[in-house]
Write a protein that holds these residues in place. Sequence first.
Motif, PDB file in Angstrom:
ATOM      1  N   MET A   1       0.840  -1.179   0.000  1.00  0.00           N
ATOM      2  CA  MET A   1       0.000   0.000   0.000  1.00  0.00           C
ATOM      3  C   MET A   1       0.888   1.246   0.000  1.00  0.00           C
ATOM      4  O   MET A   1       1.777   1.377   0.820  1.00  0.00           O
ATOM      5  CB  MET A   1      -0.915  -0.021   1.230  1.00  0.00           C
ATOM      6  N   ALA A   2       0.659   2.137  -0.932  1.00  0.00           N
ATOM      7  CA  ALA A   2       1.466   3.350  -1.068  1.00  0.00           C
ATOM      8  C   ALA A   2       1.153   4.339   0.056  1.00  0.00           C
ATOM      9  O   ALA A   2       0.010   4.436   0.505  1.00  0.00           O
ATOM     10  CB  ALA A   2       1.186   4.003  -2.413  1.00  0.00           C
ATOM     11  N   ARG A   3       2.196   5.058   0.493  1.00  0.00           N
ATOM     12  CA  ARG A   3       1.980   6.161   1.429  1.00  0.00           C
ATOM     13  C   ARG A   3       1.316   7.290   0.669  1.00  0.00           C
ATOM     14  O   ARG A   3       1.721   7.627  -0.432  1.00  0.00           O
ATOM     15  CB  ARG A   3       3.311   6.628   2.014  1.00  0.00           C
ATOM     16  N   LEU A   4       0.301   7.886   1.238  1.00  0.00           N
ATOM     17  CA  LEU A   4      -0.491   8.874   0.509  1.00  0.00           C
ATOM     18  C   LEU A   4      -0.024  10.304   0.780  1.00  0.00           C
ATOM     19  O   LEU A   4      -0.799  11.166   1.181  1.00  0.00           O
ATOM     20  CB  LEU A   4      -1.972   8.710   0.840  1.00  0.00           C
ATOM     21  N   THR A   5       1.255  10.550   0.517  1.00  0.00           N
ATOM     22  CA  THR A   5       1.747  11.915   0.582  1.00  0.00           C
ATOM     23  C   THR A   5       1.106  12.707  -0.551  1.00  0.00           C
ATOM     24  O   THR A   5       0.540  12.133  -1.489  1.00  0.00           O
ATOM     25  CB  THR A   5       3.276  11.949   0.434  1.00  0.00           C
ATOM     26  N   LYS A   6       1.223  14.020  -0.486  1.00  0.00           N
ATOM     27  CA  LYS A   6       0.640  14.846  -1.545  1.00  0.00           C
ATOM     28  C   LYS A   6       1.226  14.480  -2.907  1.00  0.00           C
ATOM     29  O   LYS A   6       0.502  14.368  -3.899  1.00  0.00           O
ATOM     30  CB  LYS A   6       0.858  16.322  -1.238  1.00  0.00           C
ATOM     31  N   LEU A   7       2.535  14.261  -2.964  1.00  0.00           N
ATOM     32  CA  LEU A   7       3.189  13.876  -4.216  1.00  0.00           C
ATOM     33  C   LEU A   7       2.678  12.524  -4.714  1.00  0.00           C
ATOM     34  O   LEU A   7       2.364  12.362  -5.900  1.00  0.00           O
ATOM     35  CB  LEU A   7       4.704  13.831  -4.034  1.00  0.00           C
ATOM     36  N   ASN A   8       2.549  11.548  -3.826  1.00  0.00           N
ATOM     37  CA  ASN A   8       2.046  10.226  -4.221  1.00  0.00           C
ATOM     38  C   ASN A   8       0.583  10.275  -4.644  1.00  0.00           C
ATOM     39  O   ASN A   8       0.184   9.569  -5.572  1.00  0.00           O
ATOM     40  CB  ASN A   8       2.247   9.209  -3.100  1.00  0.00           C
ATOM     41  N   ARG A   9      -0.220  11.100  -3.977  1.00  0.00           N
ATOM     42  CA  ARG A   9      -1.625  11.230  -4.391  1.00  0.00           C
ATOM     43  C   ARG A   9      -1.692  11.725  -5.833  1.00  0.00           C
ATOM     44  O   ARG A   9      -2.463  11.211  -6.639  1.00  0.00           O
ATOM     45  CB  ARG A   9      -2.384  12.173  -3.453  1.00  0.00           C
ATOM     46  N   GLN A  10      -0.844  12.715  -6.166  1.00  0.00           N
ATOM     47  CA  GLN A  10      -0.850  13.251  -7.523  1.00  0.00           C
ATOM     48  C   GLN A  10      -0.378  12.201  -8.524  1.00  0.00           C
ATOM     49  O   GLN A  10      -0.938  12.076  -9.607  1.00  0.00           O
ATOM     50  CB  GLN A  10       0.005  14.518  -7.614  1.00  0.00           C
ATOM     51  N   LYS A  11       0.640  11.423  -8.163  1.00  0.00           N
ATOM     52  CA  LYS A  11       1.117  10.366  -9.057  1.00  0.00           C
ATOM     53  C   LYS A  11       0.019   9.341  -9.327  1.00  0.00           C
ATOM     54  O   LYS A  11      -0.160   8.895 -10.464  1.00  0.00           O
ATOM     55  CB  LYS A  11       2.335   9.661  -8.452  1.00  0.00           C
ATOM     56  N   ILE A  12      -0.697   8.954  -8.288  1.00  0.00           N
ATOM     57  CA  ILE A  12      -1.784   7.976  -8.457  1.00  0.00           C
ATOM     58  C   ILE A  12      -2.856   8.544  -9.379  1.00  0.00           C
ATOM     59  O   ILE A  12      -3.345   7.855 -10.284  1.00  0.00           O
ATOM     60  CB  ILE A  12      -2.373   7.555  -7.095  1.00  0.00           C
ATOM     61  N   LEU A  13      -3.233   9.792  -9.177  1.00  0.00           N
ATOM     62  CA  LEU A  13      -4.235  10.407 -10.057  1.00  0.00           C
ATOM     63  C   LEU A  13      -3.740  10.445 -11.499  1.00  0.00           C
ATOM     64  O   LEU A  13      -4.486  10.112 -12.418  1.00  0.00           O
ATOM     65  CB  LEU A  13      -4.570  11.817  -9.568  1.00  0.00           C
ATOM     66  N   ASP A  14      -2.478  10.830 -11.685  1.00  0.00           N
ATOM     67  CA  ASP A  14      -1.925  10.896 -13.041  1.00  0.00           C
ATOM     68  C   ASP A  14      -1.885   9.527 -13.721  1.00  0.00           C
ATOM     69  O   ASP A  14      -2.113   9.422 -14.924  1.00  0.00           O
ATOM     70  CB  ASP A  14      -0.517  11.499 -13.009  1.00  0.00           C
ATOM     71  N   GLN A  15      -1.626   8.464 -12.965  1.00  0.00           N
ATOM     72  CA  GLN A  15      -1.546   7.104 -13.518  1.00  0.00           C
ATOM     73  C   GLN A  15      -2.907   6.471 -13.766  1.00  0.00           C
ATOM     74  O   GLN A  15      -2.989   5.411 -14.376  1.00  0.00           O
ATOM     75  CB  GLN A  15      -0.774   6.183 -12.558  1.00  0.00           C
ATOM     76  N   ASN A  16      -3.969   7.096 -13.269  1.00  0.00           N
ATOM     77  CA  ASN A  16      -5.291   6.474 -13.350  1.00  0.00           C
ATOM     78  C   ASN A  16      -6.312   7.333 -14.083  1.00  0.00           C
ATOM     79  O   ASN A  16      -7.495   7.353 -13.726  1.00  0.00           O
ATOM     80  CB  ASN A  16      -5.776   6.141 -11.935  1.00  0.00           C
ATOM     81  N   GLU A  17      -5.863   8.014 -15.123  1.00  0.00           N
ATOM     82  CA  GLU A  17      -6.751   8.829 -15.948  1.00  0.00           C
ATOM     83  C   GLU A  17      -7.937   7.984 -16.418  1.00  0.00           C
ATOM     84  O   GLU A  17      -7.764   6.873 -16.906  1.00  0.00           O
ATOM     85  CB  GLU A  17      -5.974   9.365 -17.152  1.00  0.00           C
ATOM     86  N   GLY A  18      -9.146   8.509 -16.216  1.00  0.00           N
ATOM     87  CA  GLY A  18     -10.353   7.815 -16.648  1.00  0.00           C
ATOM     88  C   GLY A  18     -10.940   6.856 -15.622  1.00  0.00           C
ATOM     89  O   GLY A  18     -12.020   6.302 -15.845  1.00  0.00           O
ATOM     90  N   PHE A  19     -10.272   6.651 -14.484  1.00  0.00           N
ATOM     91  CA  PHE A  19     -10.793   5.753 -13.449  1.00  0.00           C
ATOM     92  C   PHE A  19     -12.094   6.324 -12.893  1.00  0.00           C
ATOM     93  O   PHE A  19     -12.209   7.524 -12.634  1.00  0.00           O
ATOM     94  CB  PHE A  19      -9.766   5.611 -12.316  1.00  0.00           C
ATOM     95  N   THR A  20     -13.085   5.465 -12.713  1.00  0.00           N
ATOM     96  CA  THR A  20     -14.354   5.890 -12.121  1.00  0.00           C
ATOM     97  C   THR A  20     -14.761   4.929 -11.016  1.00  0.00           C
ATOM     98  O   THR A  20     -14.395   3.749 -11.032  1.00  0.00           O
ATOM     99  CB  THR A  20     -15.496   5.954 -13.159  1.00  0.00           C
TER     100      THR A  20
END
Length: 86
Positions: A1-20
């Motif tokens: 499970m990834a640590r949800l730092t601000k930087l990691n949150r942005q990376k996850i969002l960027d990697q999951n374009e179109g996720f619903t």
Amino acid sequence: MARLTKLNRQKILDQNEGFTANTSYDSRNSSYDRQYMVKGGKLYIQESGKTSWADSRYNKEWIATDKETHRFLYDNQWRMNTGGID
């Protein structure tokens, strides 16, 4: 499970374009359905619902706050692409 730092949150969002994802809530006095969508590196929330007041249906959309984004990713990261994130 990834640590949800601000930087990691942005990376996850960027990697999951179109996720619903969809959620719903129902009680005696109100109910709503929410759709969460990752688009352009941001989390969008669309909510439609009703309350017990007469003529009280609503539909609104907004960009999630940092707090809303953190909670969403905490609850859903197991369903998302988190590869390469510590």
